[in-house]
Design a protein around this motif. Sequence first.
Motif, PDB file in Angstrom:
ATOM      1  N   ARG A 245      38.535  46.140  34.880  1.00  0.00           N
ATOM      2  CA  ARG A 245      39.836  45.983  35.429  1.00  0.00           C
ATOM      3  C   ARG A 245      39.721  44.122  35.555  1.00  0.00           C
ATOM      4  NH1 ARG A 245      43.456  49.450  38.196  1.00  0.00           N
ATOM      5  NH2 ARG A 245      44.248  47.447  39.366  1.00  0.00           N
ATOM      6  N   HIS A 246      40.995  43.805  35.318  1.00  0.00           N
ATOM      7  CA  HIS A 246      41.147  42.083  35.102  1.00  0.00           C
ATOM      8  C   HIS A 246      40.965  41.645  36.642  1.00  0.00           C
ATOM      9  CE1 HIS A 246      41.636  42.299  30.898  1.00  0.00           C
ATOM     10  NE2 HIS A 246      42.679  43.154  31.133  1.00  0.00           N
ATOM     11  N   ILE A 247      40.303  40.600  36.631  1.00  0.00           N
ATOM     12  CA  ILE A 247      40.352  39.905  37.997  1.00  0.00           C
ATOM     13  C   ILE A 247      41.734  39.125  38.486  1.00  0.00           C
ATOM     14  CG2 ILE A 247      39.361  37.839  39.352  1.00  0.00           C
ATOM     15  CD1 ILE A 247      37.767  40.393  39.518  1.00  0.00           C
ATOM     16  N   ASN A 248      42.089  39.299  39.623  1.00  0.00           N
ATOM     17  CA  ASN A 248      43.408  38.363  39.794  1.00  0.00           C
ATOM     18  C   ASN A 248      42.952  37.006  40.618  1.00  0.00           C
ATOM     19  OD1 ASN A 248      45.699  37.397  41.092  1.00  0.00           O
ATOM     20  ND2 ASN A 248      46.775  39.166  41.164  1.00  0.00           N
ATOM     21  N   ARG A 249      42.882  36.081  39.893  1.00  0.00           N
ATOM     22  CA  ARG A 249      42.055  35.140  40.468  1.00  0.00           C
ATOM     23  C   ARG A 249      42.951  34.493  41.717  1.00  0.00           C
ATOM     24  NH1 ARG A 249      37.669  32.774  38.449  1.00  0.00           N
ATOM     25  NH2 ARG A 249      37.515  31.910  40.347  1.00  0.00           N
ATOM     26  N   GLU A 250      44.218  34.527  41.758  1.00  0.00           N
ATOM     27  CA  GLU A 250      44.916  34.100  42.919  1.00  0.00           C
ATOM     28  C   GLU A 250      44.522  34.898  44.083  1.00  0.00           C
ATOM     29  OE1 GLU A 250      49.145  34.136  42.390  1.00  0.00           O
ATOM     30  OE2 GLU A 250      49.378  32.635  40.499  1.00  0.00           O
ATOM     31  N   MET A 251      44.230  36.117  43.924  1.00  0.00           N
ATOM     32  CA  MET A 251      43.936  36.864  45.129  1.00  0.00           C
ATOM     33  C   MET A 251      42.456  37.005  45.639  1.00  0.00           C
ATOM     34  SD  MET A 251      47.002  38.279  46.071  1.00  0.00           S
ATOM     35  CE  MET A 251      46.263  39.401  47.100  1.00  0.00           C
ATOM     36  N   THR A 252      41.758  36.567  44.505  1.00  0.00           N
ATOM     37  CA  THR A 252      40.326  36.691  44.874  1.00  0.00           C
ATOM     38  C   THR A 252      40.016  35.241  45.406  1.00  0.00           C
ATOM     39  OG1 THR A 252      39.784  35.893  42.604  1.00  0.00           O
ATOM     40  CG2 THR A 252      39.570  38.485  43.103  1.00  0.00           C
ATOM     41  N   ASP A 253      40.883  34.201  44.938  1.00  0.00           N
ATOM     42  CA  ASP A 253      40.589  32.826  45.700  1.00  0.00           C
ATOM     43  C   ASP A 253      41.144  32.833  47.071  1.00  0.00           C
ATOM     44  OD1 ASP A 253      39.367  31.931  43.363  1.00  0.00           O
ATOM     45  OD2 ASP A 253      41.231  30.767  42.437  1.00  0.00           O
ATOM     46  N   CYS A 254      42.167  33.487  47.235  1.00  0.00           N
ATOM     47  CA  CYS A 254      43.023  33.553  48.379  1.00  0.00           C
ATOM     48  C   CYS A 254      42.111  34.138  49.832  1.00  0.00           C
ATOM     49  CB  CYS A 254      44.178  34.505  48.480  1.00  0.00           C
ATOM     50  SG  CYS A 254      45.045  34.726  49.926  1.00  0.00           S
ATOM     51  N   TYR A 255      41.311  35.186  49.134  1.00  0.00           N
ATOM     52  CA  TYR A 255      40.386  36.002  50.196  1.00  0.00           C
ATOM     53  C   TYR A 255      38.913  35.407  50.071  1.00  0.00           C
ATOM     54  CZ  TYR A 255      44.249  39.220  50.969  1.00  0.00           C
ATOM     55  OH  TYR A 255      45.442  39.813  51.652  1.00  0.00           O
ATOM     56  N   GLU A 256      38.804  34.226  49.201  1.00  0.00           N
ATOM     57  CA  GLU A 256      37.624  33.679  49.206  1.00  0.00           C
ATOM     58  C   GLU A 256      36.376  34.431  48.884  1.00  0.00           C
ATOM     59  OE1 GLU A 256      37.081  31.678  52.932  1.00  0.00           O
ATOM     60  OE2 GLU A 256      38.532  29.900  52.499  1.00  0.00           O
ATOM     61  N   VAL A 257      36.778  35.377  47.669  1.00  0.00           N
ATOM     62  CA  VAL A 257      35.519  36.362  47.235  1.00  0.00           C
ATOM     63  C   VAL A 257      34.672  35.343  46.752  1.00  0.00           C
ATOM     64  CG1 VAL A 257      35.222  38.259  45.926  1.00  0.00           C
ATOM     65  CG2 VAL A 257      37.275  38.276  47.062  1.00  0.00           C
ATOM     66  N   PRO A 258      33.158  35.800  46.869  1.00  0.00           N
ATOM     67  CA  PRO A 258      32.352  34.826  46.283  1.00  0.00           C
ATOM     68  C   PRO A 258      32.223  35.154  44.813  1.00  0.00           C
ATOM     69  CG  PRO A 258      31.465  35.843  48.134  1.00  0.00           C
ATOM     70  CD  PRO A 258      32.737  36.448  47.932  1.00  0.00           C
ATOM     71  N   LEU A 259      31.814  34.335  43.703  1.00  0.00           N
ATOM     72  CA  LEU A 259      31.730  34.439  42.372  1.00  0.00           C
ATOM     73  C   LEU A 259      30.739  35.573  42.165  1.00  0.00           C
ATOM     74  CD1 LEU A 259      31.554  30.897  40.952  1.00  0.00           C
ATOM     75  CD2 LEU A 259      33.704  32.531  40.778  1.00  0.00           C
ATOM     76  N   CYS A 260      29.673  35.685  42.978  1.00  0.00           N
ATOM     77  CA  CYS A 260      28.858  36.703  42.648  1.00  0.00           C
ATOM     78  C   CYS A 260      29.383  38.265  42.825  1.00  0.00           C
ATOM     79  CB  CYS A 260      27.518  36.418  43.505  1.00  0.00           C
ATOM     80  SG  CYS A 260      27.807  36.661  45.287  1.00  0.00           S
ATOM     81  N   GLN A 261      30.372  38.408  43.442  1.00  0.00           N
ATOM     82  CA  GLN A 261      30.877  39.566  43.743  1.00  0.00           C
ATOM     83  C   GLN A 261      31.867  40.169  42.573  1.00  0.00           C
ATOM     84  OE1 GLN A 261      29.856  41.676  45.811  1.00  0.00           O
ATOM     85  NE2 GLN A 261      28.165  40.427  46.455  1.00  0.00           N
ATOM     86  N   LEU A 262      32.312  38.957  41.838  1.00  0.00           N
ATOM     87  CA  LEU A 262      33.360  39.211  40.819  1.00  0.00           C
ATOM     88  C   LEU A 262      33.292  40.622  39.801  1.00  0.00           C
ATOM     89  CD1 LEU A 262      35.075  35.853  39.977  1.00  0.00           C
ATOM     90  CD2 LEU A 262      35.555  37.596  41.707  1.00  0.00           C
TER      91      LEU A 262
END
Length: 270
Positions: A125-142
Amino acid sequence: MIDCGEGTQMQLRRSKIRFTKLRAVFISHLHGDHCFGLIGMISTFGMLGRTAPLHVYAPEAFEPILQGQLDFFCKGLEFKVEFHAVDTLKNDVIYEDQSLTIETIPLEHRIPTCGFLFREKPRPRHINREMTDCYEVPLCQLNNIRNGMDWTTPEGIVIANERLTTPADPPRAYAYCSDTRYIPTLHELVAGVDTLYHESTYAEDNLSRARLYWHSTARQAATVARDAHVGKLLLGHFSARYEDETCILDEAKQVFENSWLTNEGLVFDV
């Protein structure tokens, strides 16, 4: 690369495709217009200092022919030519990597012949960067998120993967049906592919010649495409008797509208 006739090296250069990108060649059958260019290309690879193996998938009868050419013309190669015998009578997966499978398509020609079906595997699936940034998902978990994992915040709140990603692009499929007479059941093996290449050597005005030489007409190719519900049909391998292939295209479009003539240097989106 699918098939390797004379002039292949010139076309690679005209298309600005680097020789080093080529890892495998798939030969559909042992007529010269489909394999005469292979030994010359291998020789050029040797002169350019290639070291990566080249894999050749072809009917079993080609192995002693290729080996004899290698022994005579290409002594001292610094890379291996790995031969893989293909059973042209079986529909079988002959290649697989992380993103792709390739399977044989049994065809009916004057000599053992098969086509090839390229299928992408389902993609992440494609990452939704707005949402991952909003929830502060670490880059290592993408990568884990791409592959379907939910995310749990430091506060213990579970964020569903569907909120963090968008759907993956649908996997694509391309079927190449080289020289063959019309096969009424062929559509079953290529059902639903995005793009089908099917030889269309003749129009219906030369149906008797198509039967004699085990080739197909444009109408027959289009019938396969229609019955298989493919996305688009590419027509090729035209007889030299046609100075203008418009009649071939018109004939195919009567059965399957999204039909296209192929030509040297054209690029089609699968």
